[in-house]
Design an enzyme around this catalytic site. Sequence first.
Site, mmCIF file in Angstrom:
data_model
loop_
_atom_site.group_PDB
_atom_site.id
_atom_site.type_symbol
_atom_site.label_atom_id
_atom_site.label_comp_id
_atom_site.label_asym_id
_atom_site.label_seq_id
_atom_site.Cartn_x
_atom_site.Cartn_y
_atom_site.Cartn_z
ATOM 1 N N ARG A 176 67.985 12.457 3.418
ATOM 2 C CA ARG A 176 68.169 13.998 3.321
ATOM 3 C C ARG A 176 67.004 14.663 3.700
ATOM 4 O O ARG A 176 66.550 15.712 3.261
ATOM 5 C CB ARG A 176 67.830 14.105 1.632
ATOM 6 C CG ARG A 176 69.012 13.023 0.821
ATOM 7 C CD ARG A 176 70.359 13.646 1.107
ATOM 8 N NE ARG A 176 71.267 12.996 0.238
ATOM 9 C CZ ARG A 176 71.951 12.101 1.061
ATOM 10 N NH1 ARG A 176 71.763 11.650 1.916
ATOM 11 N NH2 ARG A 176 72.658 11.294 0.270
ATOM 12 N N SER A 225 73.013 17.710 -6.509
ATOM 13 C CA SER A 225 71.981 17.014 -6.930
ATOM 14 C C SER A 225 70.700 17.588 -6.888
ATOM 15 O O SER A 225 70.332 18.384 -5.885
ATOM 16 C CB SER A 225 71.826 15.850 -6.271
ATOM 17 O OG SER A 225 73.102 14.715 -6.445
ATOM 18 N N GLU A 296 65.405 18.070 -3.812
ATOM 19 C CA GLU A 296 66.310 18.250 -2.942
ATOM 20 C C GLU A 296 66.645 19.710 -2.621
ATOM 21 O O GLU A 296 67.114 20.137 -1.413
ATOM 22 C CB GLU A 296 67.639 17.420 -3.332
ATOM 23 C CG GLU A 296 68.679 17.078 -2.057
ATOM 24 C CD GLU A 296 69.542 16.107 -2.328
ATOM 25 O OE1 GLU A 296 70.883 16.555 -2.606
ATOM 26 O OE2 GLU A 296 69.303 15.030 -2.875
#
Length: 308
Positions: A176, A225, A296
């Site tokens: 990520r 998320s 995130e």
Amino acid sequence: MSITGIDSSHVTESQGTLLFNEPLAEYTTWRVGGPAARLYKPANIDDLALFLSRLPFDEPLLWLGLGSNSLIRDGGFSGTVILTQGCLKEMTLLSDNCIRVEAGVSCASMARFSARNNLSGGEFWAGIPGTMGGALRMNAGCHGGETWQSVIEVQTINRRGEIRTRKPEEFEVAYRHVAGLGDEWFISAKLQLSPGNKETSLQLIKDLLAHRAKTQPTNEYNCGSVFRNPPGDFAARLIESCGLKGVSIGGAVVSEKHANFIINHQGTATAANIEALIHLVQTKVREQTSIELIREVHIIGDANVQTR
């Protein structure tokens, strides 16, 4: 030309659309956020390059795709937003196993396009609620797949409108996270996938979406998320173990269906509600587990609502 001097004459030679004081909530999947001072919808990559080349160099810029990984504060953004979704939307099959895709193409569209061209390895994109530009920026992935495992080349653009072609080895790609982009943005990529079977891939996509609907609050406004999974664990498990499912601040609620999702219940939340709930979840998990959850989602813009 000063920032405050940007007006419709700025796009006289451009083919895109320049909007002023444009509410951003409708451009994000959380459906919150104040207005952008300016929002530009480019006609194509060349048009985008021209627009950027004429912007003041100190103009604040925000790139927005589907807005699925962004929390735009209630005060909005006091600069120029570049909207890629619905604008930079070309997909081209370059060879039997190579696709060129522009940054504004939705990940779900990319998954279906590759499947229909008998290519496998991109089915996981169907589960990512964003654009390919965002997927490149954060190495988005799910169900065992990650975006950069297929990248063979990218195009980037800087704020002067200069376009570069770059290779994967020029970047540091991790979970990520993608480093090495500098003051540039992804505008397209060439992706190499494996030979496959259309029916098999389309069925896999169908199964993936069914699983997503069963396990995630897809019928509520959310950003995907909220937190990264810490090494060796899952953010959702940690949040649930701390008894935080269903906890709310205003209209922002930790989803009962998946604890790593914060929903805007019936569209009643403000960005401030969501941001406060994010901080509350981080604090409670830290206090009870000594683990720091890393966001995130990107938090952007001005916290205070301003009269423009």
